[in-house]
Design a protein around this motif. Structure first.
Motif, mmCIF file in Angstrom:
data_model
loop_
_atom_site.group_PDB
_atom_site.id
_atom_site.type_symbol
_atom_site.label_atom_id
_atom_site.label_comp_id
_atom_site.label_asym_id
_atom_site.label_seq_id
_atom_site.Cartn_x
_atom_site.Cartn_y
_atom_site.Cartn_z
ATOM 1 N N ASP A 21 -80.647 70.897 -52.883
ATOM 2 C CA ASP A 21 -82.095 71.043 -52.745
ATOM 3 C C ASP A 21 -82.812 71.041 -54.086
ATOM 4 O OD1 ASP A 21 -81.919 71.249 -49.943
ATOM 5 O OD2 ASP A 21 -81.383 73.369 -50.096
ATOM 6 N N TYR A 22 -82.110 70.630 -55.129
ATOM 7 C CA TYR A 22 -82.719 70.579 -56.456
ATOM 8 C C TYR A 22 -83.812 69.510 -56.483
ATOM 9 C CZ TYR A 22 -83.193 69.802 -61.486
ATOM 10 O OH TYR A 22 -83.687 69.644 -62.760
ATOM 11 N N LEU A 23 -84.992 69.899 -56.941
ATOM 12 C CA LEU A 23 -86.124 68.975 -57.003
ATOM 13 C C LEU A 23 -86.122 68.273 -58.359
ATOM 14 C CD1 LEU A 23 -88.381 68.148 -55.087
ATOM 15 C CD2 LEU A 23 -89.884 69.785 -56.237
ATOM 16 N N LEU A 24 -85.983 66.973 -58.335
ATOM 17 C CA LEU A 24 -85.828 66.194 -59.559
ATOM 18 C C LEU A 24 -87.117 66.118 -60.364
ATOM 19 C CD1 LEU A 24 -83.826 63.247 -58.001
ATOM 20 C CD2 LEU A 24 -82.899 64.972 -59.546
ATOM 21 N N LYS A 25 -86.947 66.127 -61.684
ATOM 22 C CA LYS A 25 -88.069 65.886 -62.587
ATOM 23 C C LYS A 25 -88.279 64.377 -62.711
ATOM 24 C CE LYS A 25 -87.046 70.034 -65.329
ATOM 25 N NZ LYS A 25 -85.833 70.437 -64.577
ATOM 26 N N ASP A 26 -89.374 63.995 -63.352
ATOM 27 C CA ASP A 26 -89.732 62.580 -63.417
ATOM 28 C C ASP A 26 -88.655 61.746 -64.105
ATOM 29 O OD1 ASP A 26 -91.860 60.459 -63.059
ATOM 30 O OD2 ASP A 26 -91.583 60.356 -65.234
ATOM 31 N N ASP A 27 -88.152 62.210 -65.261
ATOM 32 C CA ASP A 27 -87.138 61.435 -65.974
ATOM 33 C C ASP A 27 -85.808 61.439 -65.224
ATOM 34 O OD1 ASP A 27 -86.928 64.169 -66.495
ATOM 35 O OD2 ASP A 27 -85.844 63.839 -68.362
ATOM 36 N N GLU A 28 -85.562 62.491 -64.455
ATOM 37 C CA GLU A 28 -84.334 62.546 -63.666
ATOM 38 C C GLU A 28 -84.398 61.574 -62.493
ATOM 39 O OE1 GLU A 28 -83.139 67.212 -64.578
ATOM 40 O OE2 GLU A 28 -84.335 66.708 -62.812
ATOM 41 N N GLU A 29 -85.597 61.343 -61.980
ATOM 42 C CA GLU A 29 -85.758 60.321 -60.945
ATOM 43 C C GLU A 29 -85.398 58.944 -61.499
ATOM 44 O OE1 GLU A 29 -89.335 62.371 -58.277
ATOM 45 O OE2 GLU A 29 -89.749 60.633 -59.547
ATOM 46 N N ASP A 30 -85.720 58.722 -62.765
ATOM 47 C CA ASP A 30 -85.364 57.448 -63.401
ATOM 48 C C ASP A 30 -83.843 57.290 -63.471
ATOM 49 O OD1 ASP A 30 -88.051 56.907 -63.770
ATOM 50 O OD2 ASP A 30 -88.098 57.703 -65.818
ATOM 51 N N ASP A 31 -83.134 58.401 -63.675
ATOM 52 C CA ASP A 31 -81.669 58.346 -63.704
ATOM 53 C C ASP A 31 -81.112 57.943 -62.336
ATOM 54 O OD1 ASP A 31 -81.505 59.072 -66.367
ATOM 55 O OD2 ASP A 31 -81.371 61.216 -65.937
ATOM 56 N N ILE A 32 -81.704 58.496 -61.274
ATOM 57 C CA ILE A 32 -81.272 58.131 -59.919
ATOM 58 C C ILE A 32 -81.476 56.634 -59.689
ATOM 59 C CG2 ILE A 32 -81.741 58.430 -57.461
ATOM 60 C CD1 ILE A 32 -80.351 60.814 -58.647
ATOM 61 N N ALA A 33 -82.632 56.145 -60.108
ATOM 62 C CA ALA A 33 -82.925 54.718 -59.948
ATOM 63 C C ALA A 33 -81.924 53.865 -60.723
ATOM 64 C CB ALA A 33 -84.350 54.423 -60.407
ATOM 65 N N ALA A 34 -81.522 54.337 -61.906
ATOM 66 C CA ALA A 34 -80.569 53.583 -62.726
ATOM 67 C C ALA A 34 -79.229 53.429 -62.014
ATOM 68 C CB ALA A 34 -80.377 54.280 -64.073
ATOM 69 N N VAL A 35 -78.798 54.473 -61.328
ATOM 70 C CA VAL A 35 -77.527 54.396 -60.599
ATOM 71 C C VAL A 35 -77.654 53.463 -59.397
ATOM 72 C CG1 VAL A 35 -75.756 55.707 -59.385
ATOM 73 C CG2 VAL A 35 -76.940 56.734 -61.324
ATOM 74 N N LEU A 36 -78.770 53.552 -58.695
ATOM 75 C CA LEU A 36 -78.971 52.727 -57.503
ATOM 76 C C LEU A 36 -79.128 51.245 -57.836
ATOM 77 C CD1 LEU A 36 -81.320 55.060 -55.427
ATOM 78 C CD2 LEU A 36 -78.900 54.577 -55.031
ATOM 79 N N GLU A 37 -79.260 50.929 -59.107
ATOM 80 C CA GLU A 37 -79.274 49.528 -59.515
ATOM 81 C C GLU A 37 -77.888 48.899 -59.415
ATOM 82 O OE1 GLU A 37 -80.865 49.522 -63.429
ATOM 83 O OE2 GLU A 37 -82.927 49.975 -62.804
ATOM 84 N N HIS A 38 -76.892 49.720 -59.063
ATOM 85 C CA HIS A 38 -75.516 49.243 -58.894
ATOM 86 C C HIS A 38 -75.057 49.539 -57.460
ATOM 87 C CE1 HIS A 38 -75.053 48.831 -63.323
ATOM 88 N NE2 HIS A 38 -75.881 49.860 -63.338
ATOM 89 N N PRO A 39 -75.697 48.942 -56.473
ATOM 90 C CA PRO A 39 -75.412 49.291 -55.070
ATOM 91 C C PRO A 39 -73.980 49.005 -54.634
ATOM 92 C CG PRO A 39 -76.717 47.275 -55.190
ATOM 93 C CD PRO A 39 -76.686 47.846 -56.577
ATOM 94 N N SER A 40 -73.336 48.055 -55.268
ATOM 95 C CA SER A 40 -71.970 47.713 -54.865
ATOM 96 C C SER A 40 -70.955 48.759 -55.304
ATOM 97 C CB SER A 40 -71.574 46.352 -55.441
ATOM 98 O OG SER A 40 -71.579 46.385 -56.863
ATOM 99 N N ARG A 41 -71.395 49.736 -56.111
ATOM 100 C CA ARG A 41 -70.473 50.758 -56.617
ATOM 101 C C ARG A 41 -70.768 52.154 -56.080
ATOM 102 N NH1 ARG A 41 -70.817 50.391 -62.932
ATOM 103 N NH2 ARG A 41 -69.359 52.128 -62.712
ATOM 104 N N VAL A 42 -71.938 52.367 -55.532
ATOM 105 C CA VAL A 42 -72.335 53.707 -55.095
ATOM 106 C C VAL A 42 -71.556 54.105 -53.842
ATOM 107 C CG1 VAL A 42 -74.232 55.149 -54.276
ATOM 108 C CG2 VAL A 42 -74.634 53.461 -56.081
ATOM 109 N N SER A 43 -70.886 55.251 -53.907
ATOM 110 C CA SER A 43 -70.092 55.719 -52.768
ATOM 111 C C SER A 43 -70.670 56.971 -52.112
ATOM 112 C CB SER A 43 -68.651 56.012 -53.215
ATOM 113 O OG SER A 43 -68.617 57.087 -54.141
ATOM 114 N N TRP A 44 -71.534 57.677 -52.833
ATOM 115 C CA TRP A 44 -72.041 58.949 -52.316
ATOM 116 C C TRP A 44 -73.441 59.170 -52.867
ATOM 117 C CZ3 TRP A 44 -68.789 64.108 -52.796
ATOM 118 C CH2 TRP A 44 -69.414 65.114 -52.074
#
Length: 202
Positions: free
Chosen positions: A119-142
């Motif tokens: 339930d951790y609420l992400l900060k703005d720069d942390e949202e950018d980190d999430i987006a960076a990971v999702l740029e690799h959809p073929s590797r995301v498992s969780w």
């Protein structure tokens, strides 16, 4: 004084006995040192079994298995070549220089888990980190995070791509404005998905 016997009259000790004792200690030390390096003669498949126990035992600690990579070049090669067998995953937590991690690590499965609090609420720069990971959809498992309108605006297009390795999804919402997921979630293709949990999301 006997020809084969040496006695130190000043210190009252048998020099032959002392020398023999010193040689025995050196031999014991060499034997112990030899025992310490015998792991290097183990074949790769045996090392993989040993690594498997370590990875399993440290599974609750993010990327703890990476410590084995720093032992030697051979161990690094064995681990990366057996990544699927060892179920190696890279935990991507916001604020941990995610883009740098993605650039320097091999293409192992990615786990998006903001710390230990779902339930951790992400900060703005942390949202950018999430987006960076999702740029690799073929590797995301969780995937596990709190979805806000702000974050959805950054990842809305990214989560409409196919996610062939995705196995588990936990998305929750906080606040009065409930985010609406796109109709084409995960591009309609997530064949390995076995757990989907939506909390407060219509």
């Amino acid at each position: 004084m006997d020809g084969d016997s040496y006695y130190d009259s000043e210190n009252g000790r048998d020099l032959v006995t002392c020398e023999s004792g010193r040689m025995d200690k050196e031999q014991d030390h060499r034997q112990i040192h030899h025992q310490r390096v015998t792991i290097h003669v183990l074949p790769d498949d045996v090392l993989v079994e040993i690594f498997d126990f370590y990875v399993l035992d440290s599974s609750c600690y993010f990327n703890m298995w990476s410590r084995l990579l720093h032992v030697c070049r051979r161990w690094r090669h064995v681990m990366f070549s057996s990544g699927r067998r060892l179920d190696l995953e890279i935990f991507c937590s916001p604020g941990k220089r995610v883009r740098r991690v993605l650039d320097c690590w091999p293409e192992l499965p990615l786990v998006i888990l903001p710390f230990l609090n779902r339930d951790y609420l992400l900060k703005d720069d942390e949202e950018d980190d999430i987006a960076a990971v999702l740029e690799h959809p073929s590797r995301v498992s969780w995937i596990s995070f709190v979805l806000t309108d702000s974050l959805l605006g950054k990842v809305g297009n990214l989560i409409q791509q196919p996610f062939p390795e995705l196995e588990s999804v936990y998305l929750s919402s906080r606040g009065q404005a409930l985010p609406v997921l796109p109709d084409n979630l995960f591009g309609g293709f997530a064949p390995r998905l076995c757990n989907l949990t939506l909390v407060g999301i219509p």
